[in-house]
Motif scaffolding. Structure first.
Motif, PDB file in Angstrom:
ATOM      1  N   LEU A  54       0.830  -1.207   0.000  1.00 29.58           N
ATOM      2  CA  LEU A  54       0.000   0.000   0.000  1.00 29.58           C
ATOM      3  C   LEU A  54       0.865   1.259   0.000  1.00 29.58           C
ATOM      4  CD1 LEU A  54      -2.688  -1.255   2.519  1.00 29.58           C
ATOM      5  CD2 LEU A  54      -3.201  -0.491   0.212  1.00 29.58           C
ATOM      6  N   CYS A  55       2.013   1.181   0.684  1.00 27.81           N
ATOM      7  CA  CYS A  55       2.935   2.324   0.681  1.00 27.81           C
ATOM      8  C   CYS A  55       3.490   2.565  -0.723  1.00 27.81           C
ATOM      9  CB  CYS A  55       4.085   2.086   1.666  1.00 27.81           C
ATOM     10  SG  CYS A  55       3.619   2.286   3.404  1.00 27.81           S
ATOM     11  N   LEU A  56       3.877   1.490  -1.411  1.00 25.15           N
ATOM     12  CA  LEU A  56       4.342   1.632  -2.791  1.00 25.15           C
ATOM     13  C   LEU A  56       3.233   2.194  -3.668  1.00 25.15           C
ATOM     14  CD1 LEU A  56       6.337   1.220  -5.105  1.00 25.15           C
ATOM     15  CD2 LEU A  56       5.675  -1.203  -5.160  1.00 25.15           C
ATOM     16  N   ALA A  57       2.015   1.710  -3.468  1.00 25.41           N
ATOM     17  CA  ALA A  57       0.869   2.211  -4.233  1.00 25.41           C
ATOM     18  C   ALA A  57       0.615   3.689  -3.941  1.00 25.41           C
ATOM     19  CB  ALA A  57      -0.372   1.381  -3.903  1.00 25.41           C
ATOM     20  N   GLU A  58       0.748   4.080  -2.684  1.00 29.18           N
ATOM     21  CA  GLU A  58       0.575   5.481  -2.303  1.00 29.18           C
ATOM     22  C   GLU A  58       1.592   6.370  -3.021  1.00 29.18           C
ATOM     23  OE1 GLU A  58      -0.681   8.935  -0.848  1.00 29.18           O
ATOM     24  OE2 GLU A  58      -1.729   7.029  -0.515  1.00 29.18           O
ATOM     25  N   PHE A  59       2.814   5.901  -3.085  1.00 27.10           N
ATOM     26  CA  PHE A  59       3.867   6.639  -3.798  1.00 27.10           C
ATOM     27  C   PHE A  59       3.481   6.824  -5.267  1.00 27.10           C
ATOM     28  CE2 PHE A  59       7.704   6.516  -6.438  1.00 27.10           C
ATOM     29  CZ  PHE A  59       8.473   7.539  -5.876  1.00 27.10           C
ATOM     30  N   LEU A  60       3.007   5.766  -5.909  1.00 26.80           N
ATOM     31  CA  LEU A  60       2.644   5.828  -7.324  1.00 26.80           C
ATOM     32  C   LEU A  60       1.505   6.808  -7.570  1.00 26.80           C
ATOM     33  CD1 LEU A  60       2.801   1.991  -8.103  1.00 26.80           C
ATOM     34  CD2 LEU A  60       4.463   3.728  -8.795  1.00 26.80           C
ATOM     35  N   LEU A  61       0.546   6.870  -6.638  1.00 25.53           N
ATOM     36  CA  LEU A  61      -0.576   7.794  -6.794  1.00 25.53           C
ATOM     37  C   LEU A  61      -0.161   9.230  -6.482  1.00 25.53           C
ATOM     38  CD1 LEU A  61      -3.682   5.941  -5.289  1.00 25.53           C
ATOM     39  CD2 LEU A  61      -3.008   6.152  -7.672  1.00 25.53           C
ATOM     40  N   SER A  62       0.586   9.415  -5.408  1.00 18.58           N
ATOM     41  CA  SER A  62       0.937  10.771  -4.973  1.00 18.58           C
ATOM     42  C   SER A  62       1.828  11.477  -5.986  1.00 18.58           C
ATOM     43  CB  SER A  62       1.617  10.737  -3.605  1.00 18.58           C
ATOM     44  OG  SER A  62       2.847  10.043  -3.663  1.00 18.58           O
ATOM     45  N   LEU A  63       2.601  10.713  -6.771  1.00 20.19           N
ATOM     46  CA  LEU A  63       3.454  11.301  -7.820  1.00 20.19           C
ATOM     47  C   LEU A  63       2.776  11.279  -9.186  1.00 20.19           C
ATOM     48  CD1 LEU A  63       6.322  12.433  -7.232  1.00 20.19           C
ATOM     49  CD2 LEU A  63       5.530  10.843  -5.484  1.00 20.19           C
ATOM     50  N   ASN A  64       1.496  10.901  -9.236  1.00 24.62           N
ATOM     51  CA  ASN A  64       0.707  10.837 -10.475  1.00 24.62           C
ATOM     52  C   ASN A  64       1.331   9.906 -11.513  1.00 24.62           C
ATOM     53  OD1 ASN A  64      -1.648  11.520 -11.910  1.00 24.62           O
ATOM     54  ND2 ASN A  64      -0.542  13.040 -13.137  1.00 24.62           N
ATOM     55  N   ILE A  65       1.947   8.830 -11.036  1.00 27.62           N
ATOM     56  CA  ILE A  65       2.424   7.786 -11.938  1.00 27.62           C
ATOM     57  C   ILE A  65       1.247   6.894 -12.326  1.00 27.62           C
ATOM     58  CG2 ILE A  65       3.937   5.755 -12.089  1.00 27.62           C
ATOM     59  CD1 ILE A  65       5.861   7.284 -10.199  1.00 27.62           C
ATOM     60  N   ALA A  66       0.296   6.774 -11.418  1.00 25.38           N
ATOM     61  CA  ALA A  66      -0.955   6.065 -11.696  1.00 25.38           C
ATOM     62  C   ALA A  66      -2.112   6.878 -11.130  1.00 25.38           C
ATOM     63  CB  ALA A  66      -0.940   4.671 -11.072  1.00 25.38           C
ATOM     64  N   LYS A  67      -3.281   6.689 -11.731  1.00 24.17           N
ATOM     65  CA  LYS A  67      -4.477   7.356 -11.202  1.00 24.17           C
ATOM     66  C   LYS A  67      -5.259   6.427 -10.288  1.00 24.17           C
ATOM     67  CE  LYS A  67      -8.551  10.030 -12.485  1.00 24.17           C
ATOM     68  NZ  LYS A  67      -9.334  10.631 -13.597  1.00 24.17           N
ATOM     69  N   THR A  68      -5.172   5.117 -10.576  1.00 26.69           N
ATOM     70  CA  THR A  68      -5.907   4.118  -9.806  1.00 26.69           C
ATOM     71  C   THR A  68      -5.015   2.913  -9.568  1.00 26.69           C
ATOM     72  OG1 THR A  68      -7.920   4.800 -10.995  1.00 26.69           O
ATOM     73  CG2 THR A  68      -8.051   2.791  -9.665  1.00 26.69           C
ATOM     74  N   ILE A  69      -5.140   2.320  -8.381  1.00 25.25           N
ATOM     75  CA  ILE A  69      -4.435   1.084  -8.063  1.00 25.25           C
ATOM     76  C   ILE A  69      -5.468   0.012  -7.749  1.00 25.25           C
ATOM     77  CG2 ILE A  69      -2.779  -0.072  -6.566  1.00 25.25           C
ATOM     78  CD1 ILE A  69      -1.458   2.143  -8.103  1.00 25.25           C
ATOM     79  N   PHE A  70      -5.376  -1.124  -8.438  1.00 20.56           N
ATOM     80  CA  PHE A  70      -6.241  -2.265  -8.166  1.00 20.56           C
ATOM     81  C   PHE A  70      -5.461  -3.293  -7.345  1.00 20.56           C
ATOM     82  CE2 PHE A  70      -8.508  -1.365 -12.432  1.00 20.56           C
ATOM     83  CZ  PHE A  70      -9.367  -0.463 -11.811  1.00 20.56           C
ATOM     84  N   PHE A  71      -6.046  -3.720  -6.239  1.00 21.90           N
ATOM     85  CA  PHE A  71      -5.453  -4.747  -5.380  1.00 21.90           C
ATOM     86  C   PHE A  71      -6.255  -6.033  -5.518  1.00 21.90           C
ATOM     87  CE2 PHE A  71      -4.570  -0.665  -3.276  1.00 21.90           C
ATOM     88  CZ  PHE A  71      -3.191  -0.721  -3.185  1.00 21.90           C
TER      89      PHE A  71
END
Length: 441
Positions: free
Chosen positions: A263-280
């Motif tokens: 979730l921390c890695l996913a948070e990083f990806l979202l906060s830097l706008n590398i992704a808009k959505t993360i599916f788990f």
């Protein structure tokens, strides 16, 4: 691929192998722990004079004890008889699969290791879901929660790290700095897998992750294949300045600290706008002791919100909002708890394959996912990762895995001998790891 032959699956018939040890020792140990914990539940209900529920639990215990007897005496694998929607696929697979020992029935000691392990967990689930009062009971929930609390210091440290990191890079989005932080968080997500209760027989190992940040440089030397830079080549091309619709998927492994690190890695990806959505992608039934379910993640986020640590509670509240507004989403599918390997997904679960194909990148976490990616077979260690995937690559994928089973591919010639010289148990004790990436086949 169909014109080529694949190696034989790993199995318990190979004495001295980790598969043999797992079927003979670890699987009965895990089943015994489930029976013991369920017996304690029955005792508590009896003490409360809740005899109807207690009798219901005793019926479950009887079924679990029967499963243990079948395992210990190597009885043929029985077809499933509950009402779940995966029964047809399971039973067809059991009827089509052959014993690895000629002339013998398909049983725990004659079948493929991957099948036998998955079958045991599915039968444990059947014992509960067939009951009238404990259909949704997770016999592993206490162990998973205890595991999380045992790593609370690391949770605090990583919470502070991800919040400060995202804030700093958000103000000064230097590409090289973002790459370095991404690779650091990728390693956190990788090594968090060291807390795997299915390998330890369900025993929680305390304080495994304390001070882990300081250990990453040392741990990096134990990564046999590290394709981190290739993963970043894919993600680093994304234009973070625009409002895109990119999503990244995580096929999860363990609950507790590992899914927290994911979730921390996913948070990083979202906060830097590398992704808009993360599916788990979570498990829809209790699985391999510590695998993450939707309930496990919901519990984790709730615990974080209640934390006295400001960073942990802040992150918990943020993640609650992300799940509510949809930038974090949990996905369930029965395929993740079948015995099929992933090369069969396009045929047996085409809708799931199509869903994964829409992702910019799919992370496959942990040892079991790796085994399913490569078919859990006796591949030579130098076999290219692409070949071992056997046609499975719906989207660019990255496997983050610490080695806990007798299978690994993609190594350079002689690399396995070097690893064995340092550690005789290098393939099974979680000391070595791989970050393997495949863009397409």
């Amino acid at each position: 691929m169909q014109n080529l032959s694949r190696p034989e699956p790993l199995s318990a018939k190979d004495k001295g192998s980790f598969a043999f040890d797992t079927v003979n020792r670890r699987m009965p140990m895990i089943l015994t722990r489930v029976i013991d914990s369920t017996s304690k539940l029955a005792s508590k209900l009896t003490e409360k004079n809740d005899n109807v529920k207690a009798d219901n639990v005793k019926e479950i215990i009887s079924k679990l004890s029967g499963l243990k007897y079948e395992m210990e005496t190597n009885k043929p694998l029985k077809i499933l008889n509950d009402d779940e929607d995966d029964v047809k696929m399971w039973n067809e697979y059991l009827q089509e699969t052959k014993s690895l020992v000629p002339g013998k029935d398909l049983a725990f000691y004659t079948g493929a290791w991957l099948l036998c392990e998955c079958y045991m967990y599915r039968r444990i689930y059947q014992a509960f879901t067939s009951s009238s009062m404990f259909k949704t009971h997770d016999p592993f929930s206490d162990q998973k929660r205890e595991s999380f609390f045992s790593t609370i210091d690391s949770v605090k440290s990583l919470s502070e790290y991800i919040i400060q990191c995202s804030t700093t890079l958000g103000k000064n989005p230097d590409n090289e700095a973002i790459k370095l932080e991404f690779e650091t968080l990728l390693q956190f997500s990788l090594w968090a897998n060291k807390c795997d209760l299915s390998v330890s027989g369900g025993v929680v190992m305390d304080s495994q992750h304390t001070g882990m940040a300081e250990q990453l440089k040392i741990l990096k030397t134990w990564i046999l294949v590290d394709n981190s830079s290739e993963v970043w080549e894919l993600l680093g091309t994304i234009d973070r300045s625009i409002n895109h619709e990119i999503h990244i998927d995580f096929v999860l492994d363990n609950a507790g600290f590992e899914v927290f690190a994911d979730l921390c890695l996913a948070e990083f990806l979202l906060s830097l706008n590398i992704a808009k959505t993360i599916f788990f992608h979570v498990k829809n039934i209790p699985w391999f002791v510590s695998d993450a379910s939707a309930k496990d993640i919901e519990w984790l986020v709730a615990q974080m919100q209640q934390s006295e640590n400001d960073y942990v509670s802040q992150l918990g509240k943020k993640w609650k909002s992300r799940f509510e507004e949809g930038s974090f989403q949990m996905k369930k599918h029965k395929y993740w708890t079948l015995a099929h390997d992933y090369s069969e997904m396009k045929t047996n679960a085409p809708e799931l394959y199509a869903e994964l194909s829409k992702a910019k990148l799919v992370f496959f976490k942990g040892d079991l996912n790796y085994r399913k990616l490569v078919g859990d077979r006796k591949w030579p260690h130098t076999t290219p990762f692409a070949k071992a995937l056997w046609g499975f690559c719906p989207a660019p994928l990255c496997s983050l895995r610490t080695l806990k089973a007798d299978v690994v591919v993609g190594l350079k010639p002689g690399q396995d001998r070097e690893a064995e010289a340092k550690d005789k148990q290098w393939m099974v004790n979680g000391t070595h790891a791989v970050i393997q990436y495949q863009h397409s086949l």
